[in-house]
Scaffold this active site. Sequence first.
Site, PDB file in Angstrom:
ATOM      1  N   CYS A 164      49.026  38.261  85.157  1.00  0.00           N
ATOM      2  CA  CYS A 164      49.826  38.317  86.392  1.00  0.00           C
ATOM      3  C   CYS A 164      50.672  39.578  86.527  1.00  0.00           C
ATOM      4  O   CYS A 164      50.432  40.390  87.416  1.00  0.00           O
ATOM      5  CB  CYS A 164      50.747  37.098  86.449  1.00  0.00           C
ATOM      6  SG  CYS A 164      49.819  35.589  86.672  1.00  0.00           S
TER       7      CYS A 164
HETATM    8  N1  LIG Z   1      46.568  32.670  83.956  1.00  0.00           N
HETATM    9  C1  LIG Z   1      47.726  32.549  84.558  1.00  0.00           C
HETATM   10  O1  LIG Z   1      48.751  32.381  83.906  1.00  0.00           O
HETATM   11  C2  LIG Z   1      47.863  32.594  86.057  1.00  0.00           C
HETATM   12  C3  LIG Z   1      49.060  32.154  86.624  1.00  0.00           C
HETATM   13  C4  LIG Z   1      49.208  32.172  88.005  1.00  0.00           C
HETATM   14  C5  LIG Z   1      48.147  32.642  88.788  1.00  0.00           C
HETATM   15  N2  LIG Z   1      46.980  33.066  88.233  1.00  0.00           N
HETATM   16  C6  LIG Z   1      45.916  33.498  89.121  1.00  0.00           C
HETATM   17  O2  LIG Z   1      44.920  32.489  89.183  1.00  0.00           O
HETATM   18  C7  LIG Z   1      43.615  33.067  89.315  1.00  0.00           C
HETATM   19  C8  LIG Z   1      42.691  32.562  88.216  1.00  0.00           C
HETATM   20  O3  LIG Z   1      43.179  33.039  86.966  1.00  0.00           O
HETATM   21  P1  LIG Z   1      42.794  32.361  85.582  1.00  0.00           P
HETATM   22  O4  LIG Z   1      43.801  32.874  84.606  1.00  0.00           O
HETATM   23  O5  LIG Z   1      42.619  30.890  85.721  1.00  0.00           O
HETATM   24  O6  LIG Z   1      41.353  33.028  85.317  1.00  0.00           O
HETATM   25  P2  LIG Z   1      40.323  32.660  84.136  1.00  0.00           P
HETATM   26  O7  LIG Z   1      39.583  33.910  83.850  1.00  0.00           O
HETATM   27  O8  LIG Z   1      41.016  31.935  83.042  1.00  0.00           O
HETATM   28  O9  LIG Z   1      39.330  31.605  84.813  1.00  0.00           O
HETATM   29  C9  LIG Z   1      38.554  31.892  85.915  1.00  0.00           C
HETATM   30  C10 LIG Z   1      37.245  31.107  85.840  1.00  0.00           C
HETATM   31  O10 LIG Z   1      36.549  31.339  87.069  1.00  0.00           O
HETATM   32  C11 LIG Z   1      35.164  31.388  86.795  1.00  0.00           C
HETATM   33  N3  LIG Z   1      34.499  32.044  87.916  1.00  0.00           N
HETATM   34  C12 LIG Z   1      34.424  33.363  88.217  1.00  0.00           C
HETATM   35  N4  LIG Z   1      33.730  33.536  89.358  1.00  0.00           N
HETATM   36  C13 LIG Z   1      33.375  32.311  89.801  1.00  0.00           C
HETATM   37  C14 LIG Z   1      32.648  31.838  90.930  1.00  0.00           C
HETATM   38  N5  LIG Z   1      32.173  32.679  91.845  1.00  0.00           N
HETATM   39  N6  LIG Z   1      32.461  30.516  91.048  1.00  0.00           N
HETATM   40  C15 LIG Z   1      32.936  29.656  90.125  1.00  0.00           C
HETATM   41  N7  LIG Z   1      33.623  30.037  89.035  1.00  0.00           N
HETATM   42  C16 LIG Z   1      33.848  31.357  88.882  1.00  0.00           C
HETATM   43  C17 LIG Z   1      35.079  32.124  85.471  1.00  0.00           C
HETATM   44  O11 LIG Z   1      33.856  31.857  84.817  1.00  0.00           O
HETATM   45  C18 LIG Z   1      36.305  31.546  84.720  1.00  0.00           C
HETATM   46  O12 LIG Z   1      35.948  30.420  83.945  1.00  0.00           O
HETATM   47  C19 LIG Z   1      43.854  34.568  89.334  1.00  0.00           C
HETATM   48  O13 LIG Z   1      43.948  35.008  90.671  1.00  0.00           O
HETATM   49  C20 LIG Z   1      45.199  34.726  88.657  1.00  0.00           C
HETATM   50  O14 LIG Z   1      45.849  35.899  89.071  1.00  0.00           O
HETATM   51  C21 LIG Z   1      46.812  33.023  86.868  1.00  0.00           C
END
Ligand SMILES: NC(=O)c1ccc[n+]([C@@H]2O[C@H](COP(=O)([O-])OP(=O)(O)OC[C@H]3O[C@@H](n4cnc5c(N)ncnc54)[C@H](O)[C@@H]3O)[C@@H](O)[C@H]2O)c1
Length: 421
Positions: A261
């Site tokens: 983030c």
């Molecule tokens: N990790 C955090 O602490 C956090 C906190 C707040 C917001 N976010 C936001 O949330 C979003 C997701 O982050 P995350 O940390 O969960 O990511 P992550 O990488 O942990 O997980 C994302 C998942 O999405 C899957 N994916 C990718 N493309 C896809 C598609 N087209 N269809 C289906 N699945 C697909 C990937 O295989 C992966 O398993 C981002 O925008 C991030 O900025 C993350």
Amino acid sequence: MSKTVTIIGQGYVGLPLAEEATRAGWKVYGYDVSDRVVNGLNSGISHIDDLTDEDIAGMVERGYEATTDPRCIAESQVSVVCVPTPLGAAGSPDLKYVEAATQTVGDHLAKGATYILESTTYPGTTDGICLPILEAASGMKAGEDFFMAYSPERVDPGRIDFQIKNTPKLVGGINDASTEHAVDFYSHFVDTVVPVRGTKEAETSKLLENTFRHVNIALVNEMAKFCKELGIDIWEVIRGASTKPFGFMKFTPSAGVGGHCIPIDPNYLSYEVRNRLGYPFRFVELAQEINNSMPRYVVSRSSELLNHQAKALNGSKVLLLGVTYKPNIADQRESPAVPVAEEFLNRMAELSFHDPLVETWNLSKDYSLERESDLQKAVEEADLVVLLQAHKAYDLENIRNSAKLFFDTTGKSDSPAQFKL
Ligand SMILES: NC(=O)c1ccc[n+]([C@@H]2O[C@H](COP(=O)([O-])OP(=O)(O)OC[C@H]3O[C@@H](n4cnc5c(N)ncnc54)[C@H](O)[C@@H]3O)[C@@H](O)[C@H]2O)c1
């Protein structure tokens, strides 16, 4: 029809959401494009810090199914997109995952269903990027035949006092009906759901939250540097200021910012400001400059400490402790430990590392280090031990007493000020 939701992307954000929805009695499909993730989850294996294998088993018992088959979307009243939003070339937003996931939802969307985007992104994404994709793919009219909202994720991995249920959830729809549908969905398992005026306000709220952290971390990092020069103990300064019960929030200096983030999301906002309005978002750019300077600062302070012992960094044994981006979680994304290590290597230090949560540390595509197997021995043998993350597994008192030279960048040990950041 039972309440059914498909959560697209089963990572740090999507999986805890899926868990909470199963607890509220929803039939939950966890759709992901990764076979590894889906197979692991269906065999009861968690791949994120915040959920254990037992948690996954509980979800599966309550009817959760991970899948790579998007047809589950057609039987879902709600689809929530939680896919990555990284930076592309030249630091611009890369929405390819959001676009692909939205296309998948559009291809299977049922009439009357609700689409919610949770991925962090710049203002205008839900209306300007996702809406046309959904309408074109589904042949339906947004806001009438199906509903759309943005709801920013507020997951803080490793945190236990605030989780999905007790963290207020913001929701902004493309119209009132959309906001109502999204509020209704989250109200099943979140204590407080807060509607805001529209999608852009919800998108920008998330970026304000992250930019606020980014800027305040930069503020204390900059203060840490000049307090050192002035002979003032920054940790005592922060301890003192933190006693004010209002108008102050505590931030602490560190080797830099990491995670998915803080180092990334404010760029989404500054990019949009520059792109649309032609001028810079100066606070973000300044915060970036200061936070990015911290790894190099850590190494030059280390060099000074060695210098006092008549040693050069060149050839000294340096042991880094804690290489994840924050304590007590295994996530290494954007960890400042990497630029710290690169700088030590540039200066010809003999580098080793230990982290209870990382066995093999991939510093780049073709360079990795294996964790020191005997922590005590490694601490005793190093010329300098640098604490980057104070994981709870570490006995800091013992490490400090066993090390020839100990530099604490976390402020968590009882070291004298000159041995702290
Ligand atoms: N990790 C955090 O602490 C956090 C906190 C707040 C917001 N976010 C936001 O949330 C979003 C997701 O982050 P995350 O940390 O969960 O990511 P992550 O990488 O942990 O997980 C994302 C998942 O999405 C899957 N994916 C990718 N493309 C896809 C598609 N087209 N269809 C289906 N699945 C697909 C990937 O295989 C992966 O398993 C981002 O925008 C991030 O900025 C993350």
